[in-house]
Design an enzyme around this catalytic site. Structure first.
Site, mmCIF file in Angstrom:
data_model
loop_
_atom_site.group_PDB
_atom_site.id
_atom_site.type_symbol
_atom_site.label_atom_id
_atom_site.label_comp_id
_atom_site.label_asym_id
_atom_site.label_seq_id
_atom_site.Cartn_x
_atom_site.Cartn_y
_atom_site.Cartn_z
ATOM 1 N N ARG A 63 -0.868 -3.268 -5.498
ATOM 2 C CA ARG A 63 -2.063 -2.408 -5.006
ATOM 3 C C ARG A 63 -2.627 -2.463 -4.058
ATOM 4 N NH1 ARG A 63 -6.122 -6.612 -8.453
ATOM 5 N NH2 ARG A 63 -4.374 -7.794 -8.603
ATOM 6 N N ASP A 65 -5.929 -1.430 -0.971
ATOM 7 C CA ASP A 65 -6.880 -1.134 -0.853
ATOM 8 C C ASP A 65 -7.708 -0.021 -0.553
ATOM 9 O OD1 ASP A 65 -9.472 -2.408 -1.181
ATOM 10 O OD2 ASP A 65 -9.509 -3.083 0.534
ATOM 11 N N TYR A 123 4.150 -4.352 5.450
ATOM 12 C CA TYR A 123 3.348 -2.922 5.478
ATOM 13 C C TYR A 123 4.049 -2.839 6.950
ATOM 14 C CZ TYR A 123 1.046 -3.521 1.471
ATOM 15 O OH TYR A 123 -0.116 -3.740 -0.039
ATOM 16 N N ARG A 210 -5.165 -6.860 7.160
ATOM 17 C CA ARG A 210 -6.033 -6.345 8.431
ATOM 18 C C ARG A 210 -6.808 -7.738 8.783
ATOM 19 N NH1 ARG A 210 -8.630 -3.292 3.896
ATOM 20 N NH2 ARG A 210 -10.460 -2.695 5.990
#
Length: 321
Positions: A63, A65, A123, A210
């Site tokens: 998932r 964000d 990522y 993040r």
């Protein structure tokens, strides 16, 4: 997989199918379907339902964000009817908004599960490091006007590699039962005005990347020393860490599976980083308990740790970035 390959229009694909999905997450409140806000999942399911003529439910590898992008989100679904490869991809794209696209479709074994069979997720976080605000890159890179010391950021980030309790880097609302994750690698490189943070792990906590980026930017600005990341890791306290970096710079670029699941290979995104030349699945995975567990292999005694075995026993970690 070549960049240009004709899609078959003769053979109907049925059973369990995997899809590669790319999207700009700017207009969506994340991947997961929501009743009160737009989501990428809802759009993909609606488009596939149009092709099938019946409702379709998809399951994702991880998932993302609100505001986070993806160039290789892997999903699977059980096709209620037979459609050709070309029909699933072109028909799906014809019914999707311009900020979401299906890249490919492939038949997979009945036991394939996009989330539970994933061995690793990867990522890339893109920072545009220049004095003036971005224009063309404003939706897919984070702007930092202060000079960043990318080598210092890279050195500081190496403290995160391995299996750790990442409590200092999880969101307050994170729903995971455990803060333990195995981070395979993290690299920080400068390419002209771009500073790219490339990170792969078995899975991630909510806002974990993040929050790591926010702390690394403080190191890059020389507001913190290179031992800052290691200290945060030891403190296990999110309230003592830096701010969360914006979602617009984060791109989900790969989900990795055991070799028995043959999925199309493609260049890692986003496309503005195509000059790096790396394709999916090229790097070796660590020989650790979690990777062996996902692959159905015996656990190697020399690579086991008490934390790793506890992590496997407690729950199935899922990506929630």
């Amino acid at each position: 997989m070549p960049l240009f390959e004709s899609l078959d229009d003769t053979q109907h694909l049925t059973g369990r199918l995997a899809l590669g999905v790319e999207y700009d997450g700017s207009a969506y409140c994340g991947w997961q379907r929501l009743k009160h806000a737009p989501s990428v999942q809802a759009e993909v399911e609606r488009a596939l339902g149009k092709v099938a003529g019946e409702p379709v439910t998809v399951h994702c590898s991880g998932r993302t964000d609100s505001g986070v992008h993806a160039t290789r989100q892997i999903v699977h679904f059980d096709a209620p009817v037979g459609r050709s490869e070309k029909a699933w991809v072109f028909g799906g794209n014809a019914n999707l908004p311009r900020d979401i696209a299906l890249r490919w479709v492939a038949p997979v074994a009945d036991d394939f599960h996009a989330r539970f069979m994933a061995v690793a997720r990867r990522y890339r976080y893109v920072i545009l490091n220049q004095p003036s605000r971005p224009v063309l890159e404003r939706a897919n890179a984070t702007w930092c006007r202060d000079p960043l010391d990318a080598p210092a950021m890279h050195r500081a980030a190496q403290a995160l590699v391995g299996e750790h309790d990442f409590s200092s880097f999880r969101a307050a609302g994170c729903q995971s039962k455990s803060a333990w994750r195995h981070l395979h690698f993290i690299e920080v490189h400068r390419h002209g005005p771009l500073v790219v943070i490339d990170v792969q792990a078995n899975a991630f906590l909510h806002h974990m990347i993040r929050n790591i980026v926010g702390a690394l930017v403080d190191v890059g600005r020389s507001e913190r020393g290179e031992n800052y990341i290691e200290n945060l890791l030891e403190l296990k306290d999110r309230t003592l860490a830096s701010v969360t970096a914006p979602g617009c710079g984060l791109h989900f670029v790969d989900s990795i599976y055991d070799e028995r699941f043959v999925l199309p290979r493609e260049p890692l995104g986003p496309n503005l980083l195509a000059f790096l030349g790396e394709w999916t699945g090229e790097r070796e995975l660590p020989d650790c308990p979690w990777v062996r567990y996902r692959r159905g292999l015996p656990k190697a005694a020399e690579s086991e740790t008490s934390e790793g075995l506890a992590e496997i026993g407690r729950h199935q970690p899922s990506d929630q970035e």
